[in-house]
Design a protein around this motif. Structure first.
Motif, PDB file in Angstrom:
ATOM      1  N   LEU A  48      -3.552  -7.425   4.510  1.00  0.00           N
ATOM      2  CA  LEU A  48      -2.087  -7.452   4.419  1.00  0.00           C
ATOM      3  C   LEU A  48      -1.604  -8.837   4.032  1.00  0.00           C
ATOM      4  CD1 LEU A  48      -0.925  -5.624   7.645  1.00  0.00           C
ATOM      5  CD2 LEU A  48      -0.886  -4.769   5.315  1.00  0.00           C
ATOM      6  N   HIS A  52       1.935   6.144   9.550  1.00  0.00           N
ATOM      7  CA  HIS A  52       1.436   5.012   8.764  1.00  0.00           C
ATOM      8  C   HIS A  52       0.633   5.520   7.573  1.00  0.00           C
ATOM      9  CE1 HIS A  52      -0.532   1.391   7.538  1.00  0.00           C
ATOM     10  NE2 HIS A  52      -1.698   1.958   7.759  1.00  0.00           N
ATOM     11  N   ASN A  64      10.367  -1.463   7.553  1.00  0.00           N
ATOM     12  CA  ASN A  64      10.508  -0.084   8.059  1.00  0.00           C
ATOM     13  C   ASN A  64      10.289  -0.015   9.576  1.00  0.00           C
ATOM     14  OD1 ASN A  64       7.737  -0.278   8.307  1.00  0.00           O
ATOM     15  ND2 ASN A  64       7.292   1.026   6.549  1.00  0.00           N
ATOM     16  N   HIS A  71       0.815  -1.227   0.000  1.00  0.00           N
ATOM     17  CA  HIS A  71       0.000   0.000   0.000  1.00  0.00           C
ATOM     18  C   HIS A  71       0.846   1.274   0.000  1.00  0.00           C
ATOM     19  CE1 HIS A  71       0.744  -1.679   4.005  1.00  0.00           C
ATOM     20  NE2 HIS A  71       0.970  -0.432   4.370  1.00  0.00           N
ATOM     21  N   ARG A  72       2.158   1.144   0.300  1.00  0.00           N
ATOM     22  CA  ARG A  72       3.033   2.304   0.411  1.00  0.00           C
ATOM     23  C   ARG A  72       3.829   2.548  -0.874  1.00  0.00           C
ATOM     24  NH1 ARG A  72       3.229   4.316   4.839  1.00  0.00           N
ATOM     25  NH2 ARG A  72       2.635   2.515   6.055  1.00  0.00           N
ATOM     26  N   SER A  82      -6.364  -5.060   0.556  1.00  0.00           N
ATOM     27  CA  SER A  82      -6.622  -4.533   1.901  1.00  0.00           C
ATOM     28  C   SER A  82      -6.097  -5.480   2.954  1.00  0.00           C
ATOM     29  CB  SER A  82      -8.117  -4.327   2.122  1.00  0.00           C
ATOM     30  OG  SER A  82      -8.469  -3.056   1.686  1.00  0.00           O
ATOM     31  N   GLY A 130       5.368  -5.674   3.843  1.00  0.00           N
ATOM     32  CA  GLY A 130       6.007  -5.085   5.020  1.00  0.00           C
ATOM     33  C   GLY A 130       6.371  -6.160   6.020  1.00  0.00           C
ATOM     34  N   GLU A 131       7.190  -5.787   7.005  1.00  0.00           N
ATOM     35  CA  GLU A 131       7.557  -6.785   8.025  1.00  0.00           C
ATOM     36  C   GLU A 131       6.332  -7.163   8.851  1.00  0.00           C
ATOM     37  OE1 GLU A 131       8.124  -3.603   8.372  1.00  0.00           O
ATOM     38  OE2 GLU A 131       7.271  -3.230  10.339  1.00  0.00           O
ATOM     39  N   GLY A 132       5.351  -6.231   8.961  1.00  0.00           N
ATOM     40  CA  GLY A 132       4.113  -6.560   9.664  1.00  0.00           C
ATOM     41  C   GLY A 132       3.365  -7.655   8.913  1.00  0.00           C
ATOM     42  N   ALA A 133       3.213  -7.467   7.606  1.00  0.00           N
ATOM     43  CA  ALA A 133       2.516  -8.458   6.779  1.00  0.00           C
ATOM     44  C   ALA A 133       3.216  -9.813   6.829  1.00  0.00           C
ATOM     45  CB  ALA A 133       2.435  -7.965   5.331  1.00  0.00           C
ATOM     46  N   ARG A 147       1.777 -12.748   8.728  1.00  0.00           N
ATOM     47  CA  ARG A 147       0.454 -13.274   8.340  1.00  0.00           C
ATOM     48  C   ARG A 147       0.562 -14.674   7.738  1.00  0.00           C
ATOM     49  NH1 ARG A 147      -4.536 -12.378   8.256  1.00  0.00           N
ATOM     50  NH2 ARG A 147      -4.600 -12.649   6.029  1.00  0.00           N
ATOM     51  N   TYR A 154       8.042  -0.544  11.719  1.00  0.00           N
ATOM     52  CA  TYR A 154       6.741  -0.343  12.364  1.00  0.00           C
ATOM     53  C   TYR A 154       5.634  -0.873  11.474  1.00  0.00           C
ATOM     54  CZ  TYR A 154       8.963   2.646  15.802  1.00  0.00           C
ATOM     55  OH  TYR A 154       9.759   3.106  16.809  1.00  0.00           O
ATOM     56  N   ALA A 155       4.737  -1.628  12.064  1.00  0.00           N
ATOM     57  CA  ALA A 155       3.506  -2.009  11.371  1.00  0.00           C
ATOM     58  C   ALA A 155       2.418  -1.167  12.021  1.00  0.00           C
ATOM     59  CB  ALA A 155       3.231  -3.495  11.553  1.00  0.00           C
ATOM     60  N   TYR A 156       2.040  -0.099  11.331  1.00  0.00           N
ATOM     61  CA  TYR A 156       1.239   0.958  11.938  1.00  0.00           C
ATOM     62  C   TYR A 156       1.994   1.388  13.203  1.00  0.00           C
ATOM     63  CZ  TYR A 156      -3.000   3.758  12.246  1.00  0.00           C
ATOM     64  OH  TYR A 156      -3.888   4.808  12.235  1.00  0.00           O
TER      65      TYR A 156
END
Ligand SMILES: Cc1ncc(C[n+]2csc(CCOP(=O)(O)OP(=O)(O)O)c2C)c(N)n1
Length: 350
Positions: free
Chosen positions: A128, A255, A186, A77-78, A126, A156-159, A162, A188-190
């Motif tokens: 992740l 975010h 980066n 999304h970024r 949407s 992202g590292e947050g995704a 999953r 941070y995930a949010y």
């Protein structure tokens, strides 16, 4: 300065110096485009959320530069910069952000889900991580049809925490698919910092569990990203199977534009800004003998004009008519099932 008209993916044939100036232009254009979008958002001219990738330009530039026509990219999304790197007209991209009729989805969506399959760009999802299995699927198609293309999936590292990311990578590893997974880490995930959502430091360590290699590089160092992506993408294209590239980086803005990112320390942001990919690359160009002051002025002016032309195009474009909301949703009756399939109406089968 030579006009920067180097074709995408022509690293081998274009003079290196011209190619490097083109890379510099791309990073500057992406930064200028995103900065303008943040401003337009504050002026209430953008529909939907804005997720700035400012600070992460070296990743999209370095990963996408060696790609070929026909390759498939699933951005996160970024990654407005992915669209620019794949040759999507910045005017159409800006029109997408403004919900205009001339945008990629003809005003049906915000930036978030707008893809452009003509340029091999899948709209981000949407959910992740849900685009990882899609990229693996595209790579499976390349393999089955013996097409010389690769798929690239950004996440992202947050995704990366999953389940469908695990499933997609596992499937790609089992079938040795031509897909490169690129993690933009980066930190941070949010608002969730890295250490609160994964128990290891490097996402790249996970690759070994899927049977392929994981590489780590500085995502703020264009040359480091480029060197790795040229090498890894070439191997994957040659049939050596998938790979994971993790790029360590930082996002400058929140975010999204509504997030003031108060969960971060000001000092941390300043530290990362001191490693900004653009001045670092300028330093490199200067050391190689370029008159960086002159080049910066010219490139800034070019980027400014390109962004202004995109804004003018988008602002002067109409919003879609209400009935257009029903168009391009389903294939019309009788349409071929796939571009290569015979038209069912031609043999009477309906
Ligand atoms: C499955 C799922 N969970 C939560 C969200 C809400 N959400 C959207 S973006 C985001 C943070 C994503 O972090 P990361 O994957 O590291 O990418 P970044 O935004 O940092 O580039 C979250 C939690 C979502 N869209 N999908």
């Amino acid at each position: 300065m030579p006009e920067t008209n180097v074709a995408r993916g022509s690293v081998e044939t274009a003079p290196r110096v011209e190619y490097e100036l083109q890379l510099y232009y791309w990073m500057k254009l992406i930064r200028a485009f995103e900065e303008r979008v943040s401003r337009l958002h504050r002026q209430n001219k953008i529909l939907g959320g804005v997720y700035s990738g400012a600070g992460q330009e070296a990743i999209v530039t370095g990963i996408c530069a060696p790609l070929h026509d026909g390759d498939f990219v699933a951005p996160l999304h970024r990654d407005m910069g992915v669209f620019i790197m794949r040759g999507v007209d910045p005017g159409r991209l800006m029109a997408q952000l403004m919900g205009k009729e001339t945008g990629l989805s003809r005003g049906k969506d915000s930036f978030l889900h707008g893809g452009d399959l003509e340029h091999g760009v899948f709209g981000s999802t949407s959910m992740l991580g849900a685009s990882i299995p899609v990229a693996a699927g595209a790579a499976l198609k390349f393999k089955m049809k013996k097409e010389p293309n690769v798929a690239v999936a950004f996440f992202g590292e947050g995704a990366s925490s999953r389940g469908d990311v695990h499933e997609g990578m596992n499937f790609a590893g089992v079938h040795k698919l031509p897909v490169v997974f690129v993690c933009e880490n980066n930190r941070y995930a949010y608002s969730t910092p890295l250490e609160k959502q994964m128990a290891i430091e490097d996402v790249a360590d996970r690759a070994v569990a899927y049977g392929f290699k994981g590489h780590v590089c500085s995502g703020n160092d264009l040359l480091a990203v480029l060197e790795l992506s040229e090498r890894v993408i070439a191997r994957t294209r040659a049939g050596e199977g998938p790979a994971l590239i993790e790029c360590k980086t930082y996002r400058y803005r929140g975010h999204s534009e509504h997030d003031a990112a108060l969960y971060r320390d000001a000092e941390e942001l300043i530290e990362w800004q001191s490693r900004d990919p653009i001045p670092s690359f300028e330093f490199y160009l200067e050391k190689k003998g370029h008159d960086i002051k002159r080049i910066r002025e010219q490139i800034d002016e070019r980027a400014k004009q390109a962004v202004q032309a995109a804004v003018d195009f988008a602002e002067s474009s109409p919003l879609p008519e209400p009935q257009e909301a029903l168009e391009d949703i389903y294939a019309p009756p009788g349409a071929p099932i796939s571009p290569n399939a015979p038209n069912p109406s031609s043999n009477g089968a309906r």
